[in-house]
Write a protein that holds these residues in place. Structure first.
Motif, PDB file in Angstrom:
ATOM      1  N   PHE B  15     -24.722 -16.351  -9.070  1.00 50.27           N
ATOM      2  CA  PHE B  15     -25.414 -16.422 -10.367  1.00 50.27           C
ATOM      3  C   PHE B  15     -26.226 -15.175 -10.653  1.00 50.27           C
ATOM      4  O   PHE B  15     -26.137 -14.540 -11.512  1.00 50.27           O
ATOM      5  CB  PHE B  15     -26.263 -17.594 -10.590  1.00 50.27           C
ATOM      6  CG  PHE B  15     -25.436 -18.864 -11.074  1.00 50.27           C
ATOM      7  CD1 PHE B  15     -25.269 -19.333 -12.342  1.00 50.27           C
ATOM      8  CD2 PHE B  15     -24.956 -19.651  -9.906  1.00 50.27           C
ATOM      9  CE1 PHE B  15     -24.453 -20.302 -12.460  1.00 50.27           C
ATOM     10  CE2 PHE B  15     -24.305 -20.661 -10.215  1.00 50.27           C
ATOM     11  CZ  PHE B  15     -24.080 -21.072 -11.418  1.00 50.27           C
ATOM     12  N   LEU B  17     -25.539 -12.255  -8.991  1.00 54.57           N
ATOM     13  CA  LEU B  17     -24.556 -11.159  -8.967  1.00 54.57           C
ATOM     14  C   LEU B  17     -24.139 -10.908 -10.517  1.00 54.57           C
ATOM     15  O   LEU B  17     -23.915  -9.948 -11.143  1.00 54.57           O
ATOM     16  CB  LEU B  17     -23.371 -11.437  -8.079  1.00 54.57           C
ATOM     17  CG  LEU B  17     -22.170 -10.314  -8.240  1.00 54.57           C
ATOM     18  CD1 LEU B  17     -22.134  -9.672  -6.775  1.00 54.57           C
ATOM     19  CD2 LEU B  17     -20.890 -10.508  -8.679  1.00 54.57           C
ATOM     20  N   VAL B  18     -23.611 -11.951 -11.219  1.00 58.92           N
ATOM     21  CA  VAL B  18     -23.036 -12.114 -12.546  1.00 58.92           C
ATOM     22  C   VAL B  18     -24.118 -11.769 -13.536  1.00 58.92           C
ATOM     23  O   VAL B  18     -23.919 -10.773 -14.340  1.00 58.92           O
ATOM     24  CB  VAL B  18     -22.419 -13.256 -12.878  1.00 58.92           C
ATOM     25  CG1 VAL B  18     -21.756 -13.547 -14.256  1.00 58.92           C
ATOM     26  CG2 VAL B  18     -21.147 -13.680 -11.941  1.00 58.92           C
ATOM     27  N   ALA B  19     -25.223 -12.227 -13.350  1.00 63.60           N
ATOM     28  CA  ALA B  19     -26.563 -12.031 -14.158  1.00 63.60           C
ATOM     29  C   ALA B  19     -26.763 -10.540 -14.044  1.00 63.60           C
ATOM     30  O   ALA B  19     -27.153  -9.773 -15.132  1.00 63.60           O
ATOM     31  CB  ALA B  19     -27.624 -12.879 -13.898  1.00 63.60           C
ATOM     32  N   ALA B  22     -24.533  -8.323 -15.989  1.00 59.58           N
ATOM     33  CA  ALA B  22     -24.863  -8.210 -17.458  1.00 59.58           C
ATOM     34  C   ALA B  22     -26.215  -7.652 -17.793  1.00 59.58           C
ATOM     35  O   ALA B  22     -26.187  -6.529 -18.809  1.00 59.58           O
ATOM     36  CB  ALA B  22     -25.020  -9.669 -17.919  1.00 59.58           C
ATOM     37  N   ARG B  24     -27.645  -5.092 -15.864  1.00 62.35           N
ATOM     38  CA  ARG B  24     -27.346  -3.642 -15.849  1.00 62.35           C
ATOM     39  C   ARG B  24     -26.482  -2.915 -16.977  1.00 62.35           C
ATOM     40  O   ARG B  24     -26.938  -1.967 -17.407  1.00 62.35           O
ATOM     41  CB  ARG B  24     -26.393  -3.509 -14.486  1.00 62.35           C
ATOM     42  CG  ARG B  24     -26.338  -1.804 -13.941  1.00 62.35           C
ATOM     43  CD  ARG B  24     -25.134  -1.722 -12.987  1.00 62.35           C
ATOM     44  NE  ARG B  24     -23.601  -2.058 -13.554  1.00 62.35           N
ATOM     45  CZ  ARG B  24     -22.689  -1.909 -13.062  1.00 62.35           C
ATOM     46  NH1 ARG B  24     -22.538  -1.493 -11.543  1.00 62.35           N
ATOM     47  NH2 ARG B  24     -21.549  -1.989 -13.362  1.00 62.35           N
ATOM     48  N   GLU B  25     -25.712  -3.776 -17.750  1.00 57.48           N
ATOM     49  CA  GLU B  25     -24.929  -3.160 -18.531  1.00 57.48           C
ATOM     50  C   GLU B  25     -25.840  -3.133 -19.935  1.00 57.48           C
ATOM     51  O   GLU B  25     -25.804  -2.104 -20.555  1.00 57.48           O
ATOM     52  CB  GLU B  25     -23.590  -3.885 -18.894  1.00 57.48           C
ATOM     53  CG  GLU B  25     -22.615  -3.902 -17.799  1.00 57.48           C
ATOM     54  CD  GLU B  25     -22.070  -2.465 -17.746  1.00 57.48           C
ATOM     55  OE1 GLU B  25     -21.840  -1.597 -18.633  1.00 57.48           O
ATOM     56  OE2 GLU B  25     -22.180  -2.124 -16.512  1.00 57.48           O
ATOM     57  N   GLU B  26     -26.664  -4.075 -20.028  1.00 58.24           N
ATOM     58  CA  GLU B  26     -27.524  -4.058 -21.351  1.00 58.24           C
ATOM     59  C   GLU B  26     -28.731  -3.016 -21.013  1.00 58.24           C
ATOM     60  O   GLU B  26     -28.941  -2.424 -22.100  1.00 58.24           O
ATOM     61  CB  GLU B  26     -28.300  -5.634 -21.147  1.00 58.24           C
ATOM     62  CG  GLU B  26     -27.543  -6.652 -21.688  1.00 58.24           C
ATOM     63  CD  GLU B  26     -27.073  -6.497 -23.042  1.00 58.24           C
ATOM     64  OE1 GLU B  26     -27.563  -5.845 -23.982  1.00 58.24           O
ATOM     65  OE2 GLU B  26     -26.131  -7.209 -23.472  1.00 58.24           O
ATOM     66  N   ARG B  29     -26.871   0.127 -22.081  1.00 61.29           N
ATOM     67  CA  ARG B  29     -26.622   0.112 -23.612  1.00 61.29           C
ATOM     68  C   ARG B  29     -27.930   0.253 -24.453  1.00 61.29           C
ATOM     69  O   ARG B  29     -27.898   0.965 -25.459  1.00 61.29           O
ATOM     70  CB  ARG B  29     -26.139  -1.327 -23.794  1.00 61.29           C
ATOM     71  CG  ARG B  29     -24.764  -1.566 -23.839  1.00 61.29           C
ATOM     72  CD  ARG B  29     -24.132  -2.721 -24.298  1.00 61.29           C
ATOM     73  NE  ARG B  29     -22.538  -2.694 -23.982  1.00 61.29           N
ATOM     74  CZ  ARG B  29     -21.918  -3.566 -24.611  1.00 61.29           C
ATOM     75  NH1 ARG B  29     -22.201  -4.409 -25.768  1.00 61.29           N
ATOM     76  NH2 ARG B  29     -20.501  -3.659 -24.336  1.00 61.29           N
TER      77      ARG B  29
END
Lengths: 401, 185
Positions: B15, B17-19, B22, B24-26, B29
């Protein structure tokens, strides 16, 4: 318990060979050993795991559909929510309170698969890409703790399958970037890789035997044998080595090859782990595991060294090694009464005969002589083995009439 | 160790890793500088990832003769491409071996060198910025096969945000200046 055994135990107690307590203990152990397998339980587990795989496939399809009518936050909430719920339900079913352990294992396997779906969904939402399959790498690596926690074959098979998807995928991308690579490099390196992975799984199987992870031993052991046969099979095609000139071992050239071919890293790492595993198994006194897995690891080492040092003899060496492994596998199958190993040996032998027929024996006359000769030899061997078996049984009847 | 704790320790890294992905990309952005990059599209299908448009950028292949650059750059593994805004999209103005301090109004984008093409006339680097995909819905319109009323192909611009670290995140795809979601309606 079988009536004949019960009667024999009663007689042993009557003649004083066994005390009542000893007889009771023998009966208890025999009852455990001879208990019929839990076929219904296995069937329920298989059905549940198949259901988990189908649900995971459905989730992957939903992710692939990219339902952009749902907002980013909704998509993330849904995927995290479903994924977490699956894992929690799996934990509750298997451990606390643990009312449906087989169903729970299927849910844990589903959670393992959902992790890949979650990575894919996040990659989709943020338009992420990766040249190397790092998502698949993360998928199996980060699932290893779940595998160790669950200690179940369903999760083991799923994680191992993801690992086996990642390895060749990574190597194909790596090859794609190699300047001036020749087509023969690919099968040669996949052959060496198969040997390395065989050593890895043999080592893992040996290391888990007799531990709390013993349930992993069977699938990894079987996989090790399949890969161990695949390695010399791939490396035995003479066409791969046609442009290699025979000559004395060239250590400098071998070192250059080692430096240039990155997939050698995998066999090297795998061999190391495999050797450590075999050493651990030997140290624990399980010589039976260690010896058969030692053959797999030794074969991988031999193939790697020969490919680097004496590549001109590789077709001959690989085919001899393959035949030796097949004979050993058939012997292990009959010696340990393990039908799976015998079947693997027979199927592999049929594939090898077919492949080598295409490669070497396209000329009908030569092929006919080769098959007649080899077939007669094997028939003779079968006759000799059966004769030996009959003599052995006759001797046993003389000792125990 | 308690079973519940062992279970949480086993599952939590997934969890996180996936979070983390997200988050990191946010961050990129929300903090990065928005750039618009010209795309030469095609349309592959990935059975594992869903439908997406490949977005090979016009700045993906750079001839060193056309861009000021450092010596020894042709053999580098990672380069930094400074982009400056043009009338419709951003264009490269320099290539460096180390991360440069981008002049005001420009950004420095990190790129990995995928391959090199060299002959007597040119030294071309094929660069990978990690901006090669734009996911579209399964039933979404495909801008690569779509034509304007005059029969011409539309102009595709990839909108990305570039963080101070040089990492970039895809934000949108513009079809003749219109965001994909709006154009797809």
């Amino acid at each position: 318990m079988h009536k004949a055994i019960a009667d024999e135990l009663a007689r042993l107690q009557q003649d004083g060979t066994l005390t009542a307590a000893q007889r009771a203990e023998v009966e208890r152990r025999l009852a455990l050993a001879l208990a019929p397998p839990d076929r219904r339980g296995h069937f329920a587990a298989v059905v549940a795991v198949l259901g988990a795989v189908l649900v995971a496939a459905g989730l992957f399809y939903l992710v692939g559909y990219h339902w952009d009518r749902l907002g980013k936050a909704t998509q993330l909430t849904l995927v995290f929510g479903i994924w977490a719920a699956v894992h929690v339900a799996g934990f509750r079913s298997t451990v606390a309170p643990g009312n449906h352990p087989r169903f729970g294992v299927a849910l844990t396997a589903l959670g393992v698969l959902c992790f890949g779906g979650a990575i894919g969904l996040v990659a989709q939402i943020y338009h992420l890409e990766s040249r190397y399959p790092n998502a698949v790498l993360a998928w199996w690596v980060v699932n290893v703790p779940v595998l160790l926690w669950s200690r179940t074959r369903a999760v083991q098979v799923v994680v191992t399958a993801i690992f086996l998807v990642w390895v060749p995928w990574h190597i194909v991308v790596w090859f794609d970037e190699l300047p001036g690579w020749r087509w023969t490099w690919m099968p040669i390196n996949f052959g060496l890789l198969a040997g390395g992975l065989a050593a890895l799984f043999a080592g893992l199987a040996a290391a888990t035997a007799g531990t709390r992870f013993a349930t992993f031993r069977g699938p990894w052991s079987g996989l090790a044998w399949v890969l161990a046969l695949l390695a010399p099979f791939l490396l035995g095609f003479h066409e791969l080595w046609d442009d290699v000139r025979p000559g004395p071992p060239d250590v400098a050239a071998a070192a250059g090859l080692l430096a240039q071919v990155a997939p050698w890293v995998f066999p090297a790492v795998a061999l190391t782990i495999g050797t450590i595993g075999a050493a651990v198994a030997t140290a624990r006194g399980r010589s039976r595991d260690a010896s058969s897995f030692g053959v797999i690891i030794g074969s991988a080492v031999l193939l790697c060294l020969a490919a680097a040092l004496v590549p001109a003899v590789m077709p001959l060496l690989a085919n001899l090694l393959l035949l030796g492994q097949l004979v050993l596998l058939a012997w292990l199958g009959s010696h340990r009464d393990h039908a799976g190993l015998s079947v693997l040996a027979i199927v592999a032998f049929a594939i090898v005969v077919f492949a080598r027929y295409i490669e070497y024996l396209w000329d009908k006359l030569a092929g006919a002589f080769a098959f007649l000769g080899l077939g007669a030899l094997l028939l003779l061997l079968g006759w000799a083995l059966e004769r030996q078996l009959q003599r052995h049984r006759a001797r046993r009847r003389e000792v125990h009439p | 160790m308690k079973p519940a704790l062992a279970f949480v320790l086993a599952v939590a890294p997934q969890f996180l890793l996936v979070a983390g992905l997200a988050v990191r990309e946010e961050i990129v952005r929300s903090t990065g500088v928005e750039v618009r990059l010209l795309v030469r599209p095609y349309d592959p299908m990935d059975p594992f990832a869903g439908r997406y448009l490949g977005t090979p950028l016009a700045i993906e292949r750079l001839d060193l003769a056309t861009v000021p650059h450092d010596d020894g750059l042709f053999d580098a593994g990672v380069v930094w491409v400074t982009l400056a805004p043009g009338p419709r999209h951003w264009t490269p103005v320099a290539m460096r071996l180390q991360q440069p301090t981008a002049p005001a109004g420009s950004v420095a984008l990190r790129a990995e060198v995928r391959s090199r093409v060299s002959d007597q006339a040119t030294n071309v680097l094929w660069l990978d910025y990690g901006l090669g995909r734009f996911y579209i819905p399964q039933d979404g319109k495909d801008p690569t096969t779509w034509r304007r009323s005059d029969g011409q192909r539309p102009e595709l611009l990839l909108v990305a945000r570039v963080a101070a670290s040089g990492r970039a995140a895809v934000v949108d795809l513009l079809i003749d200046g219109e965001p994909y979601a709006t154009w797809n309606r």
